[in-house]
Motif scaffolding. Structure first.
Motif, PDB file in Angstrom:
ATOM      1  N   ALA A  30      20.793  33.800  35.628  1.00 27.16           N
ATOM      2  CA  ALA A  30      19.655  34.338  34.881  1.00 27.16           C
ATOM      3  C   ALA A  30      18.714  33.185  34.552  1.00 27.16           C
ATOM      4  O   ALA A  30      19.133  32.179  33.970  1.00 27.16           O
ATOM      5  CB  ALA A  30      20.122  35.020  33.596  1.00 27.16           C
ATOM      6  N   VAL A  31      17.471  33.308  34.959  1.00 26.11           N
ATOM      7  CA  VAL A  31      16.449  32.300  34.670  1.00 26.11           C
ATOM      8  C   VAL A  31      15.519  32.887  33.614  1.00 26.11           C
ATOM      9  O   VAL A  31      14.802  33.856  33.876  1.00 26.11           O
ATOM     10  CB  VAL A  31      15.670  31.919  35.941  1.00 26.11           C
ATOM     11  N   ALA A  32      15.563  32.322  32.419  1.00 26.08           N
ATOM     12  CA  ALA A  32      14.840  32.906  31.280  1.00 26.08           C
ATOM     13  C   ALA A  32      13.854  31.906  30.702  1.00 26.08           C
ATOM     14  O   ALA A  32      14.209  30.748  30.437  1.00 26.08           O
ATOM     15  CB  ALA A  32      15.831  33.335  30.197  1.00 26.08           C
ATOM     16  N   ASP A  33      12.607  32.357  30.516  1.00 27.18           N
ATOM     17  CA  ASP A  33      11.647  31.558  29.760  1.00 27.18           C
ATOM     18  C   ASP A  33      11.268  32.339  28.509  1.00 27.18           C
ATOM     19  O   ASP A  33      11.936  33.308  28.143  1.00 27.18           O
ATOM     20  CB  ASP A  33      10.427  31.180  30.607  1.00 27.18           C
ATOM     21  N   ASP A  34      10.207  31.913  27.845  1.00 27.56           N
ATOM     22  CA  ASP A  34       9.850  32.551  26.581  1.00 27.56           C
ATOM     23  C   ASP A  34       9.218  33.925  26.759  1.00 27.56           C
ATOM     24  O   ASP A  34       8.988  34.639  25.777  1.00 27.56           O
ATOM     25  CB  ASP A  34       8.898  31.636  25.794  1.00 27.56           C
ATOM     26  N   GLN A  35       8.958  34.333  28.023  1.00 27.84           N
ATOM     27  CA  GLN A  35       8.290  35.603  28.273  1.00 27.84           C
ATOM     28  C   GLN A  35       9.162  36.619  29.014  1.00 27.84           C
ATOM     29  O   GLN A  35       9.046  37.813  28.785  1.00 27.84           O
ATOM     30  CB  GLN A  35       7.014  35.358  29.104  1.00 27.84           C
ATOM     31  N   ASP A  36      10.050  36.156  29.880  1.00 31.43           N
ATOM     32  CA  ASP A  36      10.757  37.094  30.743  1.00 31.43           C
ATOM     33  C   ASP A  36      12.054  36.465  31.248  1.00 31.43           C
ATOM     34  O   ASP A  36      12.317  35.277  31.036  1.00 31.43           O
ATOM     35  CB  ASP A  36       9.861  37.471  31.933  1.00 31.43           C
ATOM     36  N   THR A  37      12.870  37.304  31.926  1.00 33.96           N
ATOM     37  CA  THR A  37      14.131  36.851  32.513  1.00 33.96           C
ATOM     38  C   THR A  37      14.243  37.412  33.921  1.00 33.96           C
ATOM     39  O   THR A  37      13.994  38.600  34.148  1.00 33.96           O
ATOM     40  CB  THR A  37      15.336  37.336  31.683  1.00 33.96           C
ATOM     41  N   THR A  38      14.614  36.553  34.871  1.00 35.10           N
ATOM     42  CA  THR A  38      14.875  36.963  36.247  1.00 35.10           C
ATOM     43  C   THR A  38      16.333  36.667  36.554  1.00 35.10           C
ATOM     44  O   THR A  38      16.832  35.584  36.244  1.00 35.10           O
ATOM     45  CB  THR A  38      13.978  36.201  37.237  1.00 35.10           C
ATOM     46  N   VAL A  39      17.036  37.652  37.157  1.00 33.56           N
ATOM     47  CA  VAL A  39      18.468  37.520  37.399  1.00 33.56           C
ATOM     48  C   VAL A  39      18.755  37.595  38.890  1.00 33.56           C
ATOM     49  O   VAL A  39      18.224  38.463  39.595  1.00 33.56           O
ATOM     50  CB  VAL A  39      19.260  38.621  36.663  1.00 33.56           C
ATOM     51  N   PHE A  40      19.611  36.685  39.365  1.00 29.98           N
ATOM     52  CA  PHE A  40      20.051  36.663  40.753  1.00 29.98           C
ATOM     53  C   PHE A  40      21.539  37.032  40.786  1.00 29.98           C
ATOM     54  O   PHE A  40      22.353  36.418  40.081  1.00 29.98           O
ATOM     55  CB  PHE A  40      19.834  35.279  41.365  1.00 29.98           C
ATOM     56  N   LEU A  41      21.895  38.028  41.611  1.00 29.32           N
ATOM     57  CA  LEU A  41      23.242  38.598  41.604  1.00 29.32           C
ATOM     58  C   LEU A  41      23.905  38.394  42.963  1.00 29.32           C
ATOM     59  O   LEU A  41      23.419  38.916  43.981  1.00 29.32           O
ATOM     60  CB  LEU A  41      23.184  40.093  41.283  1.00 29.32           C
ATOM     61  N   GLU A  42      25.019  37.668  42.994  1.00 30.13           N
ATOM     62  CA  GLU A  42      25.796  37.551  44.218  1.00 30.13           C
ATOM     63  C   GLU A  42      26.575  38.848  44.442  1.00 30.13           C
ATOM     64  O   GLU A  42      26.820  39.610  43.499  1.00 30.13           O
ATOM     65  CB  GLU A  42      26.755  36.362  44.114  1.00 30.13           C
ATOM     66  N   PRO A  43      26.998  39.135  45.703  1.00 28.89           N
ATOM     67  CA  PRO A  43      27.641  40.427  45.978  1.00 28.89           C
ATOM     68  C   PRO A  43      29.071  40.552  45.487  1.00 28.89           C
ATOM     69  O   PRO A  43      29.522  41.657  45.175  1.00 28.89           O
ATOM     70  CB  PRO A  43      27.596  40.519  47.507  1.00 28.89           C
ATOM     71  N   GLY A  44      29.825  39.475  45.416  1.00 27.03           N
ATOM     72  CA  GLY A  44      31.224  39.554  45.013  1.00 27.03           C
ATOM     73  C   GLY A  44      32.168  39.420  46.199  1.00 27.03           C
ATOM     74  O   GLY A  44      31.750  39.472  47.358  1.00 27.03           O
ATOM     75  N   PRO A  45      33.470  39.292  45.936  1.00 31.06           N
ATOM     76  CA  PRO A  45      34.443  39.057  47.006  1.00 31.06           C
ATOM     77  C   PRO A  45      34.780  40.334  47.768  1.00 31.06           C
ATOM     78  O   PRO A  45      34.656  41.441  47.243  1.00 31.06           O
ATOM     79  CB  PRO A  45      35.671  38.563  46.239  1.00 31.06           C
ATOM     80  N   GLU A  46      35.218  40.184  48.990  1.00 30.24           N
ATOM     81  CA  GLU A  46      35.728  41.307  49.775  1.00 30.24           C
ATOM     82  C   GLU A  46      37.135  41.633  49.276  1.00 30.24           C
ATOM     83  O   GLU A  46      38.025  40.793  49.307  1.00 30.24           O
ATOM     84  CB  GLU A  46      35.770  40.941  51.257  1.00 30.24           C
ATOM     85  N   VAL A  47      37.318  42.851  48.803  1.00 30.48           N
ATOM     86  CA  VAL A  47      38.609  43.275  48.246  1.00 30.48           C
ATOM     87  C   VAL A  47      39.369  44.069  49.300  1.00 30.48           C
ATOM     88  O   VAL A  47      38.820  44.992  49.908  1.00 30.48           O
ATOM     89  CB  VAL A  47      38.408  44.131  46.980  1.00 30.48           C
ATOM     90  N   THR A  48      40.625  43.715  49.525  1.00 34.50           N
ATOM     91  CA  THR A  48      41.427  44.405  50.526  1.00 34.50           C
ATOM     92  C   THR A  48      42.025  45.692  49.957  1.00 34.50           C
ATOM     93  O   THR A  48      42.098  45.883  48.738  1.00 34.50           O
ATOM     94  CB  THR A  48      42.569  43.503  51.023  1.00 34.50           C
ATOM     95  N   THR A  49      42.477  46.542  50.863  1.00 37.13           N
ATOM     96  CA  THR A  49      43.125  47.785  50.437  1.00 37.13           C
ATOM     97  C   THR A  49      44.368  47.502  49.610  1.00 37.13           C
ATOM     98  O   THR A  49      44.631  48.167  48.598  1.00 37.13           O
ATOM     99  CB  THR A  49      43.497  48.628  51.668  1.00 37.13           C
ATOM    100  N   ALA A  50      45.137  46.488  50.004  1.00 29.84           N
ATOM    101  CA  ALA A  50      46.349  46.133  49.251  1.00 29.84           C
ATOM    102  C   ALA A  50      46.005  45.651  47.850  1.00 29.84           C
ATOM    103  O   ALA A  50      46.702  45.976  46.877  1.00 29.84           O
ATOM    104  CB  ALA A  50      47.131  45.063  50.007  1.00 29.84           C
ATOM    105  N   GLU A  51      44.923  44.876  47.716  1.00 30.01           N
ATOM    106  CA  GLU A  51      44.520  44.392  46.392  1.00 30.01           C
ATOM    107  C   GLU A  51      44.066  45.553  45.506  1.00 30.01           C
ATOM    108  O   GLU A  51      44.375  45.592  44.311  1.00 30.01           O
ATOM    109  CB  GLU A  51      43.416  43.348  46.541  1.00 30.01           C
ATOM    110  N   TRP A  52      43.343  46.506  46.075  1.00 30.37           N
ATOM    111  CA  TRP A  52      42.894  47.672  45.321  1.00 30.37           C
ATOM    112  C   TRP A  52      44.090  48.495  44.856  1.00 30.37           C
ATOM    113  O   TRP A  52      44.148  48.943  43.711  1.00 30.37           O
ATOM    114  CB  TRP A  52      41.953  48.503  46.186  1.00 30.37           C
TER     115      TRP A  52
END
Length: 314
Positions: free
Chosen positions: A92-114
């Motif tokens: 999250a990049v925040a200044d005194d006026q606004d905030t911009t957020v960058f979101l990574e997708p996350g890990p690949e979850v296997t069927t066994a892990e689920w």
């Protein structure tokens, strides 16, 4: 206790600057790092409100280890399930006026892990008074993952609060979550209408027992078994809106557990959400502002009555 489920938690980084200058070098004033993801933020707020909360979800790699270390430092009960992939980061990049957020997708979850997570989740439900299901689904999980989690919760007599978007939201509605909490953008995307009143009606008709839409500075719009409601803060508050919706979810979950009347649930959700805007990071709120705003939030009936029974997907 309230069980919070974050399938795709994150290690949150917040960069604060005086002013963000596009297409130029920006010197960061300070950096904060903490365990994040919607459900984690909900658990922080619930804990601050004096309610026992448990954090579960899927985490792995060095980012996952850092996330778990921060949970421990914050005194939050960690029931995350280890996966082989790397926990995502958000910036999250925040200044005194606004905030911009960058979101990574996350890990690949296997069927066994689920499957391993589902066994763990089933066990945790035995001690839960409510479950909060929040955020995006990591790659590899089925789009009906939240429907499965709501069905399992119902088998234990545990009501579910859902904060999701897109197909993850729509596929979950036939499981009849107790509360669904989209924001205005998520509501429009899910229902195909820019009219939030029609939007909440459509999600409720599709299966949600109650729908509470967060409309930013305009507060909350709710379609509930007791009718429609609007709740507004007394005035817009400048600050960082990241996590404000999660604070609203925390208040709604707490109101569900305590069987509070809907006007009181919405009053607390708006006050807590507004107080979060004044805090530097998601999962935290300005306690003085919260208590001051509680008496100032306006809650009133909405214009149109809400439908009372599910009729199919929107």
């Amino acid at each position: 206790m309230i069980l919070t489920v974050t399938p795709n938690p994150a290690l949150d980084l917040t960069y604060r600057l005086a002013v963000v200058r596009p297409h130029a070098g920006n010197r960061v004033r300070n950096v904060r790092q903490q365990a994040g993801g919607k459900g984690v933020n909900v658990a922080r707020v619930l804990t601050a409100l004096g309610e026992a909360a448990v954090v579960t979800g899927l985490a792995g790699g060095p980012s996952g280890q850092a996330l778990r270390a921060d949970l421990a430092a914050a005194g939050l009960r960690d029931e995350l399930v280890e996966v082989a992939g790397e926990t995502r980061r958000t910036v999250a990049v925040a200044d005194d006026q606004d905030t911009t957020v960058f979101l990574e997708p996350g890990p690949e979850v296997t069927t066994a892990e689920w499957r391993r997570f589902l066994v763990h989740y089933h066990r945790l439900l035995g001690g839960a008074s409510a479950v909060v299901l929040s955020g995006s689904l990591p790659p590899g999980l089925p789009t009906d993952a939240y429907r499965t989690l709501i069905d399992l919760a119902r088998s234990h007599g545990v009501p579910a609060v859902l904060d999701a978007e897109g197909q993850a939201l729509l596929r979950a509605l036939p499981a009849r979550p107790a509360v669904v909490k989209p924001n205005a953008h998520e509501l429009a995307a899910a229902t195909g209408t820019e009219d939030p009143v029609r939007g909440v009606e459509r999600l409720r008709a599709a299966g949600a027992a109650a729908v509470v839409a967060s409309l930013g500075p305009d507060g909350l719009l709710a379609a509930t078994p007791e009718g429609g409601w609007r709740a507004r803060p007394p005035e817009p508050l400048p600050g960082n809106p990241t996590g404000a919706g999660d604070s609203a979810v925390a208040a709604l979950a707490l109101g569900l557990v305590r069987a509070a009347p809907w006007p009181e649930r919405l009053r607390q959700a708006v006050a807590l959400s507004a107080a979060t805007v004044l805090a530097p990071q998601a999962g935290h709120y300005d306690a003085d502002a919260y208590h001051r705003l509680l008496d100032l939030v306006l809650v009133e009936r909405s214009d149109r009555p809400q439908p009372a029974q599910p009729q199919g997907e929107p």
